[in-house]
Design a protein around this motif. Structure first.
Motif, PDB file in Angstrom:
ATOM      1  N   ALA A 168      -0.224  -4.273  -7.391  1.00  0.00           N
ATOM      2  CA  ALA A 168      -0.329  -5.457  -6.543  1.00  0.00           C
ATOM      3  C   ALA A 168       1.054  -5.945  -6.112  1.00  0.00           C
ATOM      4  N   VAL A 169       1.986  -5.969  -7.045  1.00  0.00           N
ATOM      5  CA  VAL A 169       3.344  -6.419  -6.722  1.00  0.00           C
ATOM      6  C   VAL A 169       3.999  -5.449  -5.749  1.00  0.00           C
ATOM      7  N   ARG A 170       3.839  -4.158  -6.015  1.00  0.00           N
ATOM      8  CA  ARG A 170       4.441  -3.170  -5.129  1.00  0.00           C
ATOM      9  C   ARG A 170       3.871  -3.296  -3.718  1.00  0.00           C
ATOM     10  N   GLY A 171       2.579  -3.544  -3.600  1.00  0.00           N
ATOM     11  CA  GLY A 171       1.972  -3.691  -2.285  1.00  0.00           C
ATOM     12  C   GLY A 171       2.577  -4.845  -1.504  1.00  0.00           C
ATOM     13  N   ARG A 172       2.778  -5.978  -2.172  1.00  0.00           N
ATOM     14  CA  ARG A 172       3.388  -7.130  -1.495  1.00  0.00           C
ATOM     15  C   ARG A 172       4.828  -6.832  -1.097  1.00  0.00           C
ATOM     16  N   ASP A 173       5.578  -6.232  -2.013  1.00  0.00           N
ATOM     17  CA  ASP A 173       6.983  -5.941  -1.731  1.00  0.00           C
ATOM     18  C   ASP A 173       7.119  -4.979  -0.560  1.00  0.00           C
ATOM     19  N   LEU A 174       6.278  -3.955  -0.534  1.00  0.00           N
ATOM     20  CA  LEU A 174       6.356  -2.975   0.542  1.00  0.00           C
ATOM     21  C   LEU A 174       5.953  -3.578   1.882  1.00  0.00           C
ATOM     22  N   ALA A 175       4.960  -4.467   1.860  1.00  0.00           N
ATOM     23  CA  ALA A 175       4.536  -5.121   3.104  1.00  0.00           C
ATOM     24  C   ALA A 175       5.665  -5.974   3.673  1.00  0.00           C
ATOM     25  N   ALA A 176       6.349  -6.718   2.794  1.00  0.00           N
ATOM     26  CA  ALA A 176       7.464  -7.556   3.253  1.00  0.00           C
ATOM     27  C   ALA A 176       8.622  -6.703   3.749  1.00  0.00           C
ATOM     28  N   THR A 178       8.432  -3.706   4.977  1.00  0.00           N
ATOM     29  CA  THR A 178       8.040  -3.061   6.226  1.00  0.00           C
ATOM     30  C   THR A 178       8.302  -3.976   7.414  1.00  0.00           C
ATOM     31  N   LYS A 179       8.021  -5.269   7.258  1.00  0.00           N
ATOM     32  CA  LYS A 179       8.294  -6.223   8.344  1.00  0.00           C
ATOM     33  C   LYS A 179       9.787  -6.258   8.660  1.00  0.00           C
ATOM     34  N   THR A 180      10.612  -6.241   7.618  1.00  0.00           N
ATOM     35  CA  THR A 180      12.060  -6.265   7.821  1.00  0.00           C
ATOM     36  C   THR A 180      12.532  -5.014   8.557  1.00  0.00           C
ATOM     37  N   VAL A 181      12.028  -3.853   8.132  1.00  0.00           N
ATOM     38  CA  VAL A 181      12.442  -2.600   8.757  1.00  0.00           C
ATOM     39  C   VAL A 181      11.893  -2.503  10.174  1.00  0.00           C
ATOM     40  N   ASP A 182      10.667  -2.963  10.410  1.00  0.00           N
ATOM     41  CA  ASP A 182      10.106  -2.947  11.763  1.00  0.00           C
ATOM     42  C   ASP A 182      10.972  -3.769  12.716  1.00  0.00           C
TER      43      ASP A 182
END
Length: 295
Positions: A168-176, A178-182
């Motif tokens: 769950a933590v990894r999912g949130r971190d990766l989503a955030a 991804t927004k930065t990299v996008d």
């Protein structure tokens, strides 16, 4: 193994890395070949203060005490809510070991990682327990889940689904992330204020060494001269800031910002990772390359 096919390292399926980089320069930290049996004997040696049961005396108990004596107090920031119960009362760095606690129990630990592999060693010296968790994939939360499962077991604590919490933590971190990299990859009219040739040259960092920026027909390229895989085009991003596109997808990309003096002369550069989840080993921010006008 790693997840390197997504926009952020950690996204996509786990797959074998195309190559394992040469790490001779950091061989003492990550190039020991040891079997599980070897590692078990080494852990036993640690627990028995330098003496193997029925075996040779390697070092004295005084040296063990010295190795485990805290030298530098470390911060203990609040973890994600799912891992609130793991927050220690103390964390300090000793001689190669982190000294901390878990629910009041003294823990001696050290973690490590190289491309495609993560490790964690944990000693509970007051209980005569030691174990190591190793994986041939960059799965930090999986390693932590196994480690906390074992800690809870040996301390007689209720079982917790640490794997689910880590996911769950990894999912949130990766989503955030991804927004930065996008945002970094989004097309923009980013015309550098200076002619591209002005940025070209050799830059030297007192720690790393030479970094070359070259002008080509297609634009600028950047090359970490001592690391053959850390090279590729520099994409204009904003004013005097560019973004790397390293040819090796296993290398974290970075922002490169050139320092320009009042006379319009480029004097140096600074770097920082594009992804907020970039491993600390991609310590671009510790570099301070200055332009070498002798070249």
């Amino acid at each position: 193994h790693a997840r390197i096919t997504g926009r952020v390292r950690g996204l996509g399926p786990v797959s074998a890395l195309p190559a394992v980089p040469l790490i001779d320069n950091v061989a003492p930290a990550g190039a020991i070949n040891a079997s599980a049996a070897d590692l078990t004997r080494w852990l036993s040696l640690q627990l028995h203060a330098g003496t193997l049961p029925g075996g040779p005396h390697i070092w004295s108990p005084a040296r063990t005490a010295e190795m485990w004596e805290p030298q530098v107090v470390e911060p203990t920031p609040a973890p994600a809510p799912e891992f609130a119960a793991t927050r220690p009362n103390l964390s300090a760095y000793a001689l190669g070991w982190t000294i901390t606690d878990y629910h009041g129990e003294r823990v001696i630990t050290h973690g490590g990682g190289v491309y495609g592999g993560i490790s964690k060693v944990i000693l509970l010296p007051d209980r005569g327990v030691a174990f190591a968790v190793l994986t041939n994939a960059e799965e930090h939360f999986a390693v932590d889940a196994v480690a906390y499962d074992l800690l809870d077991h040996y301390l007689g604590r209720p079982a917790t689904d640490w794997a689910a919490r880590g996911k769950a933590v990894r999912g949130r971190d990766l989503a955030a992330a991804t927004k930065t990299v996008d945002a970094a990859l989004a097309p923009r009219a980013a015309n550098p204020p200076l002619p591209l040739q002005t940025y070209a040259g050799v830059y030297r960092d007192p720690w790393y060494g030479p970094i070359t920026v070259a002008r080509t027909r297609a634009g600028l390229t950047l090359s970490f001269d001592h690391s053959k895989d850390m090279r590729g085009p520099l994409i204009p991003f904003d004013h005097d800031t560019f973004r790397t596109e390293f040819t090796d997808p296993a290398i974290e990309n970075a922002y490169v910002t050139f320092a320009v003096g009042p006379d319009g002369r480029v004097t140096g550069m600074s770097l920082k990772p594009v992804s907020p989840l970039a491993d600390f080993s991609f310590d671009y921010a510790d570099l301070a390359p200055v332009r070498d006008d002798r070249v």
